[in-house]
Design an enzyme around this catalytic site. Structure first.
Site, short mmCIF file in Angstrom:
data_model
loop_
_atom_site.label_atom_id
_atom_site.label_comp_id
_atom_site.label_asym_id
_atom_site.label_seq_id
_atom_site.Cartn_x
_atom_site.Cartn_y
_atom_site.Cartn_z
N HIS A 276 -4.54 -8.80 3.23
CA HIS A 276 -5.85 -8.85 3.01
C HIS A 276 -6.40 -9.88 4.14
CE1 HIS A 276 -6.71 -7.23 -1.14
NE2 HIS A 276 -6.15 -6.39 -0.21
N ARG B 288 0.87 -1.28 -0.11
CA ARG B 288 0.08 0.16 0.08
C ARG B 288 0.81 1.16 -0.01
NH1 ARG B 288 -2.18 -3.70 3.79
NH2 ARG B 288 -4.21 -4.28 3.64
N HIS C 99 -2.74 3.63 -5.79
CA HIS C 99 -3.46 2.28 -5.38
C HIS C 99 -3.76 1.60 -6.57
CE1 HIS C 99 -5.15 -0.19 -2.37
NE2 HIS C 99 -6.39 -0.57 -3.03
N TYR D 72 -9.71 -7.04 -6.47
CA TYR D 72 -8.40 -6.86 -7.18
C TYR D 72 -8.10 -7.56 -8.24
CZ TYR D 72 -6.84 -4.04 -3.07
OH TYR D 72 -6.59 -3.06 -2.02
N ARG E 3 -1.03 -0.86 -7.10
CA ARG E 3 -1.25 -2.13 -6.28
C ARG E 3 -2.04 -3.20 -7.11
NH1 ARG E 3 -1.52 -4.27 -0.63
NH2 ARG E 3 -3.64 -4.52 0.12
N LYS F 99 -2.21 -1.88 10.81
CA LYS F 99 -3.51 -2.31 11.72
C LYS F 99 -3.30 -3.34 12.53
CE LYS F 99 -6.24 -0.58 7.73
NZ LYS F 99 -7.58 -0.99 6.99
#
Length: 279
Positions: free
Chosen positions: A250, A137, A224, A259, A227, A159
């Protein structure tokens, strides 16, 4: 009376930060609440007002964007215990094909690289290749450090989830040359003149500046999408969506499927190649 105030927004931001939300996520939530606050023009937050705002959003934004904004507002309402103000998100039929108008092709990507080279912007030239060859990212770009390049892998903490991203040998070779030129000894590779990591907004503007020279639609050019190009290219060769989900970081392969969606044109060619029609 329920009124959105600067104090409530500040407290909500502190809550999101303490909940270890990503910085970009916090900024997005606050931006959505502030936009609603501006639309209200000092008025009270009521279920009726939120429903009116929902209709305004439906006329102004794509369904996915509407749901994203409503999610931010619902989180704000729950935080303040304004449960009666929550609204339902839109029901969207599952998307099967990717929009060709938004998909960055490998040929277009190569033209962007050539444009960066012609502009003698080596930093952007290598930055785009770093994202597109590793699938990270843009918010994780600061994890591409001098130390990571030496190890040929980056340890990324996003995260609260930690994963290892392998950096291709050829990429590391190019980055090592750049690192020596810039006299970098440690820390992030892609930095400003002041030594701070490049932020999303700056990278976005730098990429948009290449569009005209590269002959690529501006709507397709943003970090993005690099990616996404990595994900589609990887999946087209390996056909392993579970492994790809791990690489991209993910939690669910359902996210990864977005994606790897193909355009209608690709699907049409696949149907024609089945050999089930006879003239």
């Amino acid at each position: 009376m329920k009124l959105i105030t600067d104090i409530l927004i500040k407290k909500f931001k502190e809550f999101l930060t303490n909940d270890e939300k990503a910085e970009a996520t916090v900024e997005k939530y606050i931006r959505d609440v502030l936009a609603f606050m501006t639309w209200l023009m000092g008025g009270e937050v009521t279920k009726s007002a939120v429903l009116d705002y929902k209709q305004y959003l439906v006329k102004s934004y794509a369904p996915a964007s509407v749901n994203s904004i409503l999610s931010s507002l619902n989180s704000f309402f729950v935080f303040n215990e304004w449960y009666d103000c929550k609204v339902k998100i839109l029901k969207i039929q599952k998307q099967i094909f990717a929009a060709r108008s938004k998909e960055l092709s490998k040929a277009e990507y190569k033209r962007l690289l050539q444009a960066a080279r012609e502009k003698k912007n080596e930093r952007l030239y290598l930055l785009m290749q770093t994202i597109c060859s590793s699938g990270i990212r843009v918010s994780e770009l600061s994890s591409i450090t001098v130390e990571a390049v030496k190890k040929h892998q980056a340890d990324i903490n996003c995260k609260g989830k930690i994963r290892v991203v392998i950096l291709p040998d050829e990429l590391c070779r190019m980055l090592n040359v750049y690192i020596k030129k810039q006299h970098l000894t440690s820390g992030p590779v892609f930095i400003t003149k002041n030594g701070k990591p490049l932020d999303r907004s700056t990278i976005w503007k730098m990429m948009k500046a290449l569009c005209d020279m590269a002959g690529v639609d501006r709507e397709k050019v943003f970090p993005h999408n690099l990616r996404h190009l990595f994900a589609r290219t990887y999946y087209s060769i390996q056909k392993d969506i579970v492994r790809l989900a791990d690489i991209l970081g993910h939690s669910s392969v359902n996210t990864t499927r977005i994606y790897t969606m193909e355009t209608c044109d690709v699907h049409r060619r696949q149907l024609q190649n089945l050999g089930l029609l006879r003239l």
